[in-house]
Structure formats: structure tokens, C-alpha cells
Scaffold this motif. Structure first.
Motif, PDB file in Angstrom:
ATOM      1  N   LEU A  63       0.857  -1.174   0.000  1.00  0.00           N
ATOM      2  CA  LEU A  63       0.000   0.000   0.000  1.00  0.00           C
ATOM      3  C   LEU A  63       0.897   1.230   0.000  1.00  0.00           C
ATOM      4  O   LEU A  63       1.804   1.347   0.831  1.00  0.00           O
ATOM      5  N   LYS A  64       0.634   2.141  -0.929  1.00  0.00           N
ATOM      6  CA  LYS A  64       1.349   3.428  -0.948  1.00  0.00           C
ATOM      7  C   LYS A  64       0.309   4.506  -0.681  1.00  0.00           C
ATOM      8  O   LYS A  64      -0.623   4.704  -1.458  1.00  0.00           O
ATOM      9  N   LEU A  65       0.485   5.204   0.445  1.00  0.00           N
ATOM     10  CA  LEU A  65      -0.423   6.291   0.795  1.00  0.00           C
ATOM     11  C   LEU A  65      -0.143   7.495  -0.094  1.00  0.00           C
ATOM     12  O   LEU A  65       1.005   7.750  -0.475  1.00  0.00           O
ATOM     13  N   GLY A 117      -4.934   6.070  -1.412  1.00  0.00           N
ATOM     14  CA  GLY A 117      -3.710   5.304  -1.579  1.00  0.00           C
ATOM     15  C   GLY A 117      -3.824   4.415  -2.805  1.00  0.00           C
ATOM     16  O   GLY A 117      -4.874   4.358  -3.463  1.00  0.00           O
ATOM     17  N   VAL A 118      -2.742   3.714  -3.093  1.00  0.00           N
ATOM     18  CA  VAL A 118      -2.708   2.779  -4.211  1.00  0.00           C
ATOM     19  C   VAL A 118      -2.186   1.444  -3.691  1.00  0.00           C
ATOM     20  O   VAL A 118      -1.140   1.393  -3.024  1.00  0.00           O
ATOM     21  N   VAL A 119      -2.920   0.380  -3.982  1.00  0.00           N
ATOM     22  CA  VAL A 119      -2.514  -0.971  -3.612  1.00  0.00           C
ATOM     23  C   VAL A 119      -1.912  -1.624  -4.854  1.00  0.00           C
ATOM     24  O   VAL A 119      -2.519  -1.605  -5.926  1.00  0.00           O
ATOM     25  N   THR A 120      -0.721  -2.188  -4.694  1.00  0.00           N
ATOM     26  CA  THR A 120      -0.058  -2.904  -5.776  1.00  0.00           C
ATOM     27  C   THR A 120       0.025  -4.381  -5.385  1.00  0.00           C
ATOM     28  O   THR A 120       0.387  -4.701  -4.245  1.00  0.00           O
ATOM     29  N   TYR A 121      -0.307  -5.250  -6.308  1.00  0.00           N
ATOM     30  CA  TYR A 121      -0.321  -6.688  -6.033  1.00  0.00           C
ATOM     31  C   TYR A 121      -0.018  -7.434  -7.329  1.00  0.00           C
ATOM     32  O   TYR A 121      -0.107  -6.885  -8.427  1.00  0.00           O
ATOM     33  N   THR A 135      -2.727  -2.778  -9.955  1.00  0.00           N
ATOM     34  CA  THR A 135      -2.744  -1.626  -9.056  1.00  0.00           C
ATOM     35  C   THR A 135      -4.185  -1.144  -8.950  1.00  0.00           C
ATOM     36  O   THR A 135      -4.909  -1.144  -9.945  1.00  0.00           O
ATOM     37  N   SER A 136      -4.578  -0.782  -7.768  1.00  0.00           N
ATOM     38  CA  SER A 136      -5.928  -0.270  -7.532  1.00  0.00           C
ATOM     39  C   SER A 136      -5.859   0.922  -6.599  1.00  0.00           C
ATOM     40  O   SER A 136      -5.229   0.856  -5.541  1.00  0.00           O
ATOM     41  N   GLU A 137      -6.521   2.001  -6.996  1.00  0.00           N
ATOM     42  CA  GLU A 137      -6.637   3.157  -6.116  1.00  0.00           C
ATOM     43  C   GLU A 137      -7.731   2.882  -5.096  1.00  0.00           C
ATOM     44  O   GLU A 137      -8.782   2.331  -5.440  1.00  0.00           O
TER      45      GLU A 137
END
Length: 145
Positions: A63-65, A117-121, A135-137
Motif C-alpha cells: 500500500l502506498k499512501l 492510496g494505491v494498492v499494488t499486487y 494496481t488499484s486506487e
């Protein structure tokens, strides 16, 4: 990354903050600390649109805030680079949310504050033989006491 075992957390992840891509609906919610001085968390839930597509455990979701927000401080440990491993990949249990540790910024304004934030998986379809980065916002509200 920690897994929160409480099934009740799924109820905390609102559908309103839902981010959708072709294979997953991703939602997030702030989970306040259980006791004073303990870290809070962002609980991120993944809902698969296709049961054959699964999220990999490695590399772990991140997670990137949003850098513009001043409410939360990221407490995630640095991403770990794993060596190439042979064998079957391991997948997340998406029936439980993934918890990303955070702390409240002591200078955060009081009351309900929006955070993005953006979740990267990374995810794979074993049936179709492919893997991709997703990636999902996400957006959620933090109630600062």
C-alpha cells in the motif's frame, strides 16, 4: 504485511471505497488501534471476479499512501526481495483482509479525514497460464480523535 484474523474486519471495508479492475474489486478501511500506543492498520479486501485468478503471496501486496495526505504515517516494513523460488506459487487467502500497519500523524486535523492510496499486487491465472501486476486506487475515511 500482517493478516488480520478477525472476520468482522470485512464488515469495516466499505463498498463505497471500492476500486475495480478486470479481475478484482479492492476496498480499504482504516482500523484504529486496539489500545493506546498500538499501531492502527489499513485493512484491504480483495474480491475476485474470477475464481481461477488468485493473488500471489510473493511479492506481497503493498500500500502506498497518497503523499498529499497528512493524516497517516506508513509503518510498513521495507519490501523484501525474495530470491527466485522453484515450485508452486502460494496465494493469499482473500477471505480475510490484508492489514498494512499505519500510525496517526500527531499533527493530523481532528474529525473525519479522507485518505487515498494505491494498492499494488501480483496475481496469476493458473488455468490460463499468465501472471500480471495489478494496481488499484483506494479511498477511505479516518476519524481522528
Amino acid at each position: 504485511m500482517k493478516r488480520l484474523a478477525a472476520a468482522a474486519l470485512l464488515a469495516l471495508v466499505p463498498i463505497a471505497g471500492l476500486a475495480t479492475d478486470e479481475h478484482f474489486n479492492v476496498s480499504a478501511a482504516y482500523v484504529p488501534p486496539a489500545k493506546a500506543g498500538a499501531p492502527g492498520a489499513i485493512a484491504v479486501a480483495f474480491l475476485s471476479a474470477d475464481p481461477d485468478v488468485r493473488i500471489n503471496q510473493e511479492p506481497a501486496p503493498r500500500l502506498k499512501l497518497d503523499p498529499a495526505q497528512s493524516v497517516l504515517v506508513d509503518r510498513q516494513p521495507p519490501a523484501v526481495r525474495k530470491a527466485e523460488s522453484a515450485g508452486e506459487p502460494k496465494y493469499l487467502d482473500t477471505s480475510l483482509p490484508v492489514a498494512f500497519p499505519v500510525a496517526l500523524n500527531p499533527r493530523a486535523p481532528k474529525g473525519e479525514q479522507p485518505v487515498k492510496g494505491v494498492v499494488t499486487y501480483f496475481y496469476c491465472s493458473k488455468a490460463e497460464g499468465w501472471c500480471r501486476k495489478g494496481t488499484s486506487e483506494v479511498s477511505f475515511t479516518v476519524n481522528v480523535p
